[in-house]
Scaffold this active site. Structure first.
Site, PDB file in Angstrom:
ATOM      1  N   CYS A   1       0.854  -1.190   0.000  1.00 52.68           N
ATOM      2  CA  CYS A   1       0.000   0.000   0.000  1.00 52.68           C
ATOM      3  C   CYS A   1       0.891   1.241   0.000  1.00 52.68           C
ATOM      4  O   CYS A   1       1.962   1.241  -0.595  1.00 52.68           O
ATOM      5  CB  CYS A   1      -0.963  -0.027   1.186  1.00 52.68           C
ATOM      6  SG  CYS A   1      -0.158   0.028   2.804  1.00 52.68           S
ATOM      7  N   ARG A   2       0.474   2.269   0.680  1.00 52.25           N
ATOM      8  CA  ARG A   2       1.249   3.510   0.742  1.00 52.25           C
ATOM      9  C   ARG A   2       2.419   3.401   1.705  1.00 52.25           C
ATOM     10  O   ARG A   2       3.549   3.701   1.376  1.00 52.25           O
ATOM     11  CB  ARG A   2       0.331   4.673   1.139  1.00 52.25           C
ATOM     12  CG  ARG A   2       1.028   6.006   1.209  1.00 52.25           C
ATOM     13  CD  ARG A   2       0.039   7.126   1.572  1.00 52.25           C
ATOM     14  NE  ARG A   2       0.754   8.325   1.923  1.00 52.25           N
ATOM     15  CZ  ARG A   2       1.155   8.625   3.148  1.00 52.25           C
ATOM     16  NH1 ARG A   2       0.912   7.815   4.158  1.00 52.25           N
ATOM     17  NH2 ARG A   2       1.803   9.743   3.388  1.00 52.25           N
TER      18      ARG A   2
END
Length: 106
Positions: free
Chosen positions: A67-68
């Protein structure tokens, strides 16, 4: 659950994906469009139908999840594992990938 803990490990995994492995970006579609790792597919962990989408994934594959920054991938990996999927969680997110100067697809 196996975990990728460094950018180098993630890069090595991405560069040597096996035929039965899928790189899974669990950010929103908007974030995905702003830049993602080549070969990744998008599955938004915040989508209302996420549980059904996870159940519909190919159970013969192993999913490398990012993800981020690592939080959403941890959540997604836990849910996916509970649903019987093979998962490798990346605690390294797109932020780390970008800081390392690695290529993003837009």
């Amino acid at each position: 659950m196996q975990t990728i803990q460094t950018t180098e490990e993630l890069q090595q995994k991405v560069n040597s994906l096996a035929q039965d492995e899928v790189l899974l970006d669990v950010r929103t579609p908007e974030e995905f469009q702003q830049g993602h790792i080549a070969g990744a597919i998008n599955l938004d962990i915040s989508h209302p139908n996420i549980m059904q989408e996870i159940v519909n994934l190919d159970h013969s594959k192993t999913y490398i999840v990012y993800c981020r920054s690592g939080g959403r991938s941890q959540l997604a990996s836990m849910i996916m594992q509970q649903k019987g999927l093979k998962v490798i969680n990346s605690s390294v997110g797109i932020i780390h990938w970008n800081k390392a100067g690695l290529e993003l697809i837009k």
